[in-house]
Enzyme design. Structure first.
Site, short mmCIF file in Angstrom:
data_model
loop_
_atom_site.label_atom_id
_atom_site.label_comp_id
_atom_site.label_asym_id
_atom_site.label_seq_id
_atom_site.Cartn_x
_atom_site.Cartn_y
_atom_site.Cartn_z
N GLY A 202 0.77 -1.47 0.05
CA GLY A 202 0.02 -0.08 -0.01
C GLY A 202 0.83 1.25 -0.02
N ASN A 203 0.20 2.33 0.33
CA ASN A 203 0.86 3.67 0.42
C ASN A 203 0.48 4.50 1.41
OD1 ASN A 203 -1.16 5.44 -0.93
ND2 ASN A 203 -0.61 3.59 -2.58
#
Ligand SMILES: Cc1cc2nc3c(=O)[nH]c(=O)nc-3n(C[C@H](O)[C@H](O)[C@H](O)COP(=O)(O)O)c2cc1C
Length: 406
Positions: A202-203
């Protein structure tokens, strides 16, 4: 919007902390100007932390920036909450003995005051006359409410609740309606690609910029579908209250691609502000990967490319549709950032590309942003800096002028 919040010396100043938070969460750039007495109730540190801007009461700081008039000149809206009897009197008399006083005289923005004081002070003919003077000059007065007052008395004089003040204040700002009739699709937040049932690639995107784009478009009259990947809860709750914003959820790149393809089928403008994972795990494990199963000190995770959603949307754009991409770059050199943005805009075939610098402290998760907007044709169109809502309005201005020039 650029909003100045004046805070004066009453107990209700503690409620204004929440008021500022509501405005910041909604994506506005908020500058707090307390009076000296206000700081006896809530300190400078709190105002700076909650507004994320330096705070001073004095006209003698940041003199080179002409701060005593600059904030008022830039403001789209000024709110004074709580407004003490003393400050209402100062305003009626046009006194300019501190930064709040000079700002109130210098501004041409709508001014909203939320009085708070003991019922006796509120009922006094001097206060009545001051409030009448302010009203006659176009100042909007919210409250005060009836209820329990500091010191055990009760009656009219309680400051209205922050939510009420915010709603009333935003309603007095002349609405722009230049996006009326447009159907708009905006994506926001970060995608999550599963590695196993509990882990993902993810980020750190909070979804704030995408949510601010959706809210700004809706405020300017557009009908908006916000395709939300992983967006911070408070951010999503705030934008979902908007009557012209519909929300769709999408977790992974494939879900986001499918949702965007569907909503783009009817949209006049498509804005891809979501932070999309470029890679995902080549194999997703059915079971949680464990140290025991891996059996050593190192594990290798094989990643494969995900589809390029923006390029796909640009490829399939409907006649007359405007496609806007966001690019988050860690490039620190401003000229190199622009070069990258121009190359990317051309490669993806988008009409506009909004590039912003991200890093450990910039971009993602912050309430501020600084962007450069370039066209797919190779022009640098605009730069915008400030609260994410301000940046959002600059993006919509660029979209409108691109659509006019076709
Ligand atoms: C505990 C306390 C509470 C106060 N609450 C209020 C209030 O709610 N409204 C008001 O008009 N004045 C209130 N005052 C008086 C103001 O603080 C005082 O008039 C001050 O000079 C206001 O200055 P300012 O308007 O520049 O902030 C309060 C004073 C104290 C000590």
């Amino acid at each position: 919007m650029f909003i100045v919040v004046g805070v004066t010396g009453g107990i209700a100043a503690y409620k204004t902390v929440h008021l500022v938070r509501l405005l910041v969460t909604a994506g506005h750039e908020v500058h707090v100007i307390p009076t000296e007495d206000a700081l006896r109730f809530v300190g400078l540190t709190t105002w700076e932390a909650i507004s994320r801007h330096p705070v001073t009461t004095s006209v003698h700081e940041d003199v080179a920036e002409v701060r005593h008039v600059a904030l008022g000149r830039r403001a789209d809206l000024v709110i004074v909450a709580p407004a003490t009897a003393h400050t209402l009197a100062s305003m009626a008399a046009g006194l300019a003995s501190d930064l709040l006083g000079t700002t109130l005289l210098a501004t041409s923005a709508p001014v909203v005051v939320a009085p708070a004081m003991h019922s006796g002070m509120w009922a006094h003919p001097a206060t009545r006359a001051n409030v009448a003077t302010l009203r006659s000059r176009g100042v909007h007065v919210v409250g005060p409410d009836d209820g329990a007052l500091t010191g055990g008395d009760s009656g009219p004089g309680r400051m209205s609740e922050p939510e009420t003040i915010v709603a009333a204040a935003l309603a007095v700002v002349p609405a722009r309606s230049d996006l009326t009739g447009l159907e708009v699709a905006v994506s926001a937040g970060g995608t999550r690609e599963p590695i196993d049932p509990v882990r993902f690639v993810g980020n750190r995107s909070s979804g704030r910029q995408g949510a601010a784009l959706a809210a700004a478009a809706a405020d300017r009259g557009a009908d908006v579908t916000l395709v939300a990947a992983h967006v911070d809860d408070g951010v999503l709750a705030e934008v979902s209250r908007h009557p012209r914003v519909r929300i769709r959820r999408a977790g992974t790149v494939d879900e986001l691609a499918a949702a965007m393809a569907e909503v783009a089928g009817v949209a006049d403008v498509v804005v891809m502000a979501a932070a999309v994972s470029d890679y995902r795990a080549a194999e997703v494990s059915e079971r949680k990967l464990s140290k025991e199963d891996a059996g050593g000190d190192e594990v290798t995770l094989r990643l494969v490319r995900t589809p390029d959603i923006v390029a796909g949307l640009a490829d399939r754009r409907r006649p007359g549709q405007t496609v806007v991409a966001f690019a988050a770059e860690t490039e620190a050199d401003p000229d190199a950032l622009v070069d990258r943005a121009l190359r990317k805009a051309a490669r993806k075939g988008v009409d506009l590309l909004v590039a912003n610098r991200v890093g450990w402290t910039a971009g993602f998760g912050s309430s501020e942003n600084a962007v450069v907007i370039v066209s797919g044709a190779g022009d640098v169109l605009a730069r915008a800096e400030g609260g994410k809502r301000e940046v959002a309005d600059s993006v919509w201005d660029a979209v409108l002028s691109a659509r006019l020039q076709r």
